[in-house]
Design a protein around this motif. Structure first.
Motif: not given
Length: 711
Positions: A90-117
């Motif tokens: 259940d890991d996630s990337s370091v968020p970065y800010r762009e035009r007022g929004w914080w962007y990151y990706s994260r994984f959930e336990t048991g899942q093969d692919y990331p979620i971009y949020a």
């Protein structure tokens, strides 16, 4: 003593399964200057991937692998479990800010692919999921999102997806807030998307459907038919690659084209896109890239004989090299790899002594003093580079740091005070960095050149000439294989093995000359460097001479094929993934993806001098009757970079000529392309199989405290 008698038979050796025997069919490959070669396995090429006889052969090879590896399945499972067990699921990337929004990706336990949020304003705000790749990949054997981009008003997302693995992408669009997916679909493109400021116009790069070369830039207006898309640029020289991006200050949209020896940039205002104006016309042997901030261009170039590159500045309306002014001059001992522009400073990525470093230049480009300060490193062999720095008005520099013992780490440096913050280190469950040691060594090649080597082993290792070694390298395209943390390799180190990266010529670790001395008519330096590094490590006691494994992929697979022909007795096992092994035939065929782009890397075999030289090292053409090491060769049926038929032909001919009893295994992933299976766990299953084969061939015992795999 022959290779086959040095170590007792292994578990894979004991299986008596019979390898497939591919049919031979006469075929002559001709060159324009009259040369010709017989290629009895040419028939294995099928661009449609539908030939039943060809598919049956690949399936038979897979069945042979299954049979030979059956006794090693417990070991494979154990290695896989070890690798996956180190991953924080259940890991996630370091968020970065762009035009007022914080962007990151994260994984959930048991899942093969990331979620971009993303989250608006702060990381405490409600999460907006942009793409859940797990849901998108459901039911598919392969799925990848190659690029995504958000409009300047933060509302609409465009992304490029591939569900085959051939790197032919489809662009889709959605309203992020509502989740509505628009009907617009753009097919047959590369994963490279840029929005204009009107939030409706997206620029994309269209591929040639046969060669997959990037050939046209078009613009699409959201909500209109793709048949109405407007061509804004077409590249007619098929030796060039193409890409698009926005400049650092978001003022321009730029198209960059580059070949091995030349490049060109053309830009248009992002607020009102029109004609793309060339920054400086292309010229052979002149490369440059550019970015824009604070009313001027900063240009990295090798113009004027600056082999290791220099930095120049130019006004916003520049259209020729005559308007460029030197800022940071060329240095013989420092290679300028890249740069990032900020309002108060510039961060420059450099290479010196075979290692990366970051320098900070104060003030405005062109006016700042060229004196610099360096970001500090903590180890003798490491990898350091620029991270996502989305806001140019920041005083903080984000950068990445890793080594063969230190997991990937993201730092933030206050460029005013020197304060360093640790933002994240890759979590590795059960791993203790203090239990491993990394060194930087220098091996002397046969022509006297000193070749850097990065090496890692577990603390307590004795340099007594008894250990097993896995030696990795690439050595092409000027790509540097920097010493970064390799999570799966820990399973080898824990079993007493040594892991080494040979920074051989053909890469760019030691500057541009390092690359140029390992390409075209100097390509053999790449192969002899690798062999000489092996000799050095054995002589220095890091490995037993009969317990060395070699590993490379793609162009590194060419390296594996070459050293297997040149010095088979030095390697107990060779691991070769998606290998480029049929150099001459491929480079004679301009219809194969990437061929024409690479004449300046390998040479054009339509010219006899290059044809003759290639023929002296092409692995497929230099197979002969001799004892070969044990081999594990892997490919993907849908690979568009190194076509599956290259290793298929190579293995078929190798079986005819190999006088060794060592197993040769050929695994074809029938659903994937150049990068193997998609998903973070599935690729480790393939790697675990290859590692199990390696451990078995090298006679490596279980790690301390482990019961034998068969128990």
């Amino acid at each position: 003593m022959t290779l086959s008698s040095q170590i007792p038979a292994t578990a894979a050796d004991a299986v008596t399964a019979t390898p497939p025997d591919a049919a031979k069919k006469p075929h002559v490959v001709r060159a324009p200057h009259g040369a010709h070669r017989n290629d009895e396995y040419y028939w294995l090429r099928d661009d449609t991937r539908k030939n039943p006889e060809m598919l049956a052969y690949l399936e038979a090879e897979n069945a042979f692998v299954d049979a030979k590896m059956a006794p090693l399945k417990p070991l494979e499972d154990r290695v896989y479990d070890e690798i996956v067990g180190r991953i924080k699921q259940d890991d996630s990337s370091v968020p970065y800010r762009e035009r007022g929004w914080w962007y990151y990706s994260r994984f959930e336990t048991g899942q093969d692919y990331p979620i971009y949020a993303r989250r608006e304003g702060s990381m405490e705000s409600a999460e907006q999921v942009m793409l859940d790749i797990n849901a998108m990949a459901a039911g598919k054997d392969y799925f990848s999102v190659g690029d995504w981009a958000v409009t300047q008003d933060n509302r609409v997302l465009a992304w490029a997806e591939d569900d085959v693995g051939r790197r032919q992408y489809t662009v889709r669009f959605k309203d992020i807030a509502t989740g509505e997916v628009y009907a617009d679909r753009i097919e047959g493109v590369s994963p490279n998307l840029v929005w204009a400021d009107d939030n409706r116009t997206v620029f994309y790069v269209e591929n040639d459907p046969e060669t997959l070369l990037t050939v046209r830039v078009k613009k699409h207006v959201l909500g209109t038919p793709t048949s109405d898309d407007v061509l804004v640029y077409e590249e007619h020289d098929d030796s060039f690659y193409m890409g698009i991006e926005r400049t650092r200050d978001d003022r321009f949209v730029c198209i960059g084209v580059e070949s091995t020896v030349s490049s060109e940039v053309r830009c248009t205002p992002a607020a009102n896109p029109g004609e793309f104006t060339v920054l400086a016309p292309r010229e052979r042997d002149v490369e440059y890239d550019a970015d824009h901030l604070d009313g001027r261009w900063v240009i990295r170039t090798n113009a004027g004989g600056a082999r290791n590159f220099k930095l120049m500045t130019a006004p916003s309306d520049a259209t020729s090299r005559e308007q460029w002014q030197e800022w940071i001059g060329h240095r013989d001992d420092v290679f300028i790899d890249g740069f990032e522009l900020f309002d108060g400073f510039t961060a420059v990525g450099e290479r010196s002594g075979g290692l990366e470093r970051l320098s900070l230049l104060r003030g405005t480009p062109g006016q700042a003093s060229p004196s610099s300060e360096y970001v500090k490193a903590d180890e003798p062999a490491y990898s350091m580079g620029l991270e996502t720095n989305s806001e140019p008005d920041s005083e903080w520099l984000r950068y990445s740091y890793t080594s063969l013992t230190t997991p990937a780490t993201t730092y933030e440096l206050d460029t005013r005070t020197g304060e360093r913050r640790l933002l994240k280190q890759q979590p590795v469950i059960g791993y203790d960095t203090t239990q491993y040691v990394t060194e930087r060594l220098w091996a002397t090649a046969r022509d006297g050149t000193r070749v850097p080597v990065s090496i890692v082993y577990k603390r307590g290792f004795e340099k007594n000439g008894k250990a097993a070694l896995l030696q990795y390298a690439y050595g092409s395209y000027g790509s540097s294989m920097d010493p970064g943390f390799n999570l799966p390799v820990v399973s080898l180190l824990d079993r007493g093995m040594v892991y080494a990266i040979a920074h051989i010529r053909g890469g760019q670790e030691m500057g541009r000359s390092w690359y140029e001395d390992g390409k075209l008519l100097h390509k053999k330096n790449t192969f002899t460097d690798f062999i000489d590094v092996t000799d050095y490590l054995v002589q220095q006691g890091y490995a037993a001479k009969d317990r060395v494994a070699a590993y490379g992929g793609s162009a590194g697979g060419l390296l594996m094929g070459a050293v297997s022909n040149m010095a088979p007795e030095k390697y107990r096992v060779v691991l070769s993934q998606v290998p480029f092994v049929d150099v001459v035939t491929t480079m004679l065929d301009a219809s194969i993806p990437l061929t024409t782009n690479e004449y300046d890397e390998w040479g054009n075999p339509e010219e006899k001098k290059y044809y003759d030289y290639m023929l002296t090292y092409s692995p497929y053409d230099n197979l002969r009757a001799q004892d070969y090491p044990a081999m594990f060769v892997g490919t993907g049926l849908w690979d568009s970079q190194v076509q599956y038929f290259e290793p298929a032909k190579y293995v078929a001919r190798l079986r005819d000529l190999n006088t060794s009893s060592r197993p040769v295994l050929f695994r074809t992933n029938m659903e994937a392309g150049h990068g193997g299976k998609s998903g973070r766990f599935r690729r480790y299953r393939e790697l675990a199989e290859m590692y199990a084969f390696t451990l078995d061939q090298l006679g490596v015992t279980p790690a301390a405290g482990m019961a034998p795999a068969a128990e």
